[in-house]
Design a protein around this motif. Sequence first.
Motif, short mmCIF file in Angstrom:
data_model
loop_
_atom_site.label_atom_id
_atom_site.label_comp_id
_atom_site.label_asym_id
_atom_site.label_seq_id
_atom_site.Cartn_x
_atom_site.Cartn_y
_atom_site.Cartn_z
N UNK A 138 0.29 2.80 -10.26
CA UNK A 138 1.18 2.26 -9.46
C UNK A 138 0.91 1.04 -8.95
N UNK A 139 0.01 0.55 -8.80
CA UNK A 139 -0.76 -0.44 -8.53
C UNK A 139 -0.37 -2.31 -8.69
N UNK A 140 -0.35 -1.74 -10.31
CA UNK A 140 0.26 -3.21 -10.86
C UNK A 140 1.73 -2.86 -11.24
N UNK A 197 11.09 8.26 -7.30
CA UNK A 197 11.56 9.33 -6.23
C UNK A 197 10.26 10.38 -6.92
N UNK A 198 9.90 9.86 -8.11
CA UNK A 198 9.66 11.45 -8.93
C UNK A 198 8.15 12.25 -8.72
N UNK A 199 7.41 11.32 -7.89
CA UNK A 199 6.15 12.14 -7.45
C UNK A 199 6.62 12.62 -6.10
N UNK A 200 7.40 12.00 -5.68
CA UNK A 200 7.31 13.51 -4.22
C UNK A 200 7.97 14.50 -5.12
N UNK A 201 9.13 14.05 -5.15
CA UNK A 201 9.79 15.54 -5.82
C UNK A 201 9.14 16.66 -6.55
N UNK A 202 9.00 16.14 -7.77
CA UNK A 202 8.51 17.27 -8.55
C UNK A 202 6.61 17.41 -8.12
N UNK A 203 6.07 16.53 -8.09
CA UNK A 203 4.66 16.34 -7.51
C UNK A 203 3.52 16.32 -8.62
N UNK A 204 4.08 15.96 -9.83
CA UNK A 204 3.39 15.46 -10.97
C UNK A 204 3.61 13.93 -11.20
N UNK A 205 2.61 13.00 -11.53
CA UNK A 205 1.75 11.91 -11.67
C UNK A 205 2.55 11.01 -12.77
N UNK A 206 3.74 10.09 -12.72
CA UNK A 206 4.09 9.25 -13.77
C UNK A 206 3.00 9.05 -14.58
N UNK A 207 2.96 8.92 -16.23
CA UNK A 207 1.74 9.17 -16.48
C UNK A 207 1.80 7.41 -17.67
N UNK A 208 3.16 7.29 -18.16
CA UNK A 208 3.33 6.18 -18.90
C UNK A 208 4.46 6.06 -18.30
N UNK A 209 5.07 4.41 -19.16
CA UNK A 209 6.53 4.10 -19.07
C UNK A 209 6.85 2.73 -20.13
N UNK A 210 7.73 3.79 -20.76
CA UNK A 210 8.35 2.65 -21.81
C UNK A 210 9.39 1.41 -21.60
N UNK A 255 0.73 -1.47 0.27
CA UNK A 255 0.16 0.26 -0.40
C UNK A 255 0.88 1.11 0.08
N UNK A 256 1.70 0.89 0.68
CA UNK A 256 2.46 2.27 0.82
C UNK A 256 3.12 2.40 -0.55
N UNK A 257 4.12 1.67 -1.22
CA UNK A 257 4.34 1.49 -2.67
C UNK A 257 3.55 2.08 -3.38
N UNK A 258 2.07 1.47 -3.58
CA UNK A 258 1.20 2.30 -4.47
C UNK A 258 1.12 3.74 -3.82
N UNK A 259 0.63 4.34 -2.70
CA UNK A 259 1.25 5.73 -2.35
C UNK A 259 2.68 6.73 -3.25
N UNK A 260 3.03 6.00 -2.89
CA UNK A 260 4.27 6.51 -3.32
C UNK A 260 4.46 6.39 -4.74
N UNK A 261 4.12 5.89 -5.14
CA UNK A 261 3.91 5.53 -6.88
C UNK A 261 2.62 6.09 -7.27
N UNK A 262 2.00 7.31 -6.57
CA UNK A 262 0.88 8.11 -7.02
C UNK A 262 -0.59 7.92 -6.89
N UNK A 263 -1.02 6.34 -6.27
CA UNK A 263 -1.93 6.09 -5.51
C UNK A 263 -2.69 5.21 -6.97
N UNK A 264 -3.80 6.58 -7.74
CA UNK A 264 -4.11 5.82 -8.84
C UNK A 264 -3.74 6.39 -10.39
#
Length: 446
Positions: free
Chosen positions: A286-288, A260-273, A80-89
């Motif tokens: 984030x969940x997956x 780190x990115x969400x907490x440092x920049x405050x913006x979510x990751x939208x895609x991954x390559x 759950x903490x990983x999910x939150x750190x990665x942005x939740x939804x």
Amino acid sequence: MFENLQEKLELALKRFRGQTTISEENISEAMKEIRRALLDADVNINVTKKFVEDVREKAIGQEVKGKVMPEQLIVKIVHDELVATLGGKQSELVFSSHPPTVILVAGLQGSGKTTFCAKLAKSLRKKGRQPLLVACDIHRPAAIDQLKLLGQQIGLPVYAQPDLKDAVKIAIDSLTYAKKFARDVVIIDTAGRLTIDEVMMEEVKSISQNVKPTETLFVCDAMIGQDAVTTAKAFHDMLSLTGIVLTKLDGDTRGGAALSVLSVVGKPIKFVGTGEKVDALEPFHPERIASRILGMGDILTLVEKAESEFDEKQAKELEEKIKKNQFTFDDFLDQLKTIKKMGSIRDLLGMIPGMDKALKNVTIDEKAFNKVEAVILSMTKEERNNPKIINGSRRSRIAKGSGSTVQDVNRLIKQFDDMSKMMKNITRGGKSRMMQNFKMPGGMGF
Ligand SMILES: Nc1nc2c(ncn2[C@@H]2O[C@H](COP(=O)(O)OP(=O)(O)OP(=O)(O)O)[C@@H](O)[C@H]2O)c(=O)[nH]1
Ligand SMILES: [Mg+2]
């Protein structure tokens, strides 16, 4: 993906195996290890501190009730903490209510901007949009051609003005072009630099002020770790990013950037390559990803990948063929191609819970399919349609023609036979069509 982090977290969490309670003591030890695992994965120090503190707080005072074991409880808390750190939804792409939607793509040199533009265009087209790619990298000589080539490959238009040395004007003109030709999404590829430099920043800022993008995405090479995150912050201060794209997650990434990115920049990751090919793009869930980091697999992404590649009509036709016992090597070849489009076999298998670990020391021959393809392609049309006629002399001819051995050919024909039988059974069992298709190549030995 994130193998090292996964391994270390697992070790830390193993401490709770066989224990009956969660105590200050076992928590303290485990938290030390989790902290080290995160720092080793190049996660930002503040993010790490907060992560460990939050997990500790949630774990202490947790009562172990009924059949739930401390290990399960703690894994859930960490998950759950990983999910939150990665942005939740999941954070989806936003589209403008007044098309075209403009997506500005920025980042450092070689981070994967141009490739991402093509990947995104392709995936949006699949969803029924009409994207236009815009070549605004006027600094690197081959940049325009690279984008044009990608455009050709995915069958989408690229707006460029090769003789104009004014990226801002090209961007503005592309909007007029998009409106004229009814392109509803404009994806602007910009120039990259080795480090943040003022000229580049001014140029991209000016493009942004002029085209007023709906989305400004920062493309970030996950291999660079948290340094990339610092750069993302600098871009954000200048451009007001709306999201992050993490590329090269298929490589040996430690996970630092992602966490780190969400907490440092405050913006979510939208895609991954997840690869060099134009299909290797995934929306960021984030969940997956948290499940993958904890070695729990990611069945949902796997199913989505399969669904997006399998054509409903083709699947229906195939089902009929299987029922009538008319499944041929040509059909088989088509299926192999579909699977190959889904990405690397190791990555696909790694999405099955438990498989990532099981495959740790197993070498997977990503080229195994090529060999199978070569054998099938060496068969005549008649042989492919009616494998029964493939006798001894035909087998040695096919082996020679495909650069393999007669044993390879024998094995393939045997597997094909077994698979046809298996498929027939599954069809009778009435499982979902998509999963039948997906299972087929599982019969192929790798
Ligand atoms: N493995 C892997 N390679 C990638 C991925 N995305 C991009 N690449 C590779 O990274 C290299 C650079 O990609 P580009 O798309 O040209 O990067 P760019 O940011 O546009 O580069 P510049 O325009 O020179 O700043 C290429 O070799 C790509 O094939 C990815 O998700 N995984
Ligand atoms: Mg580029």
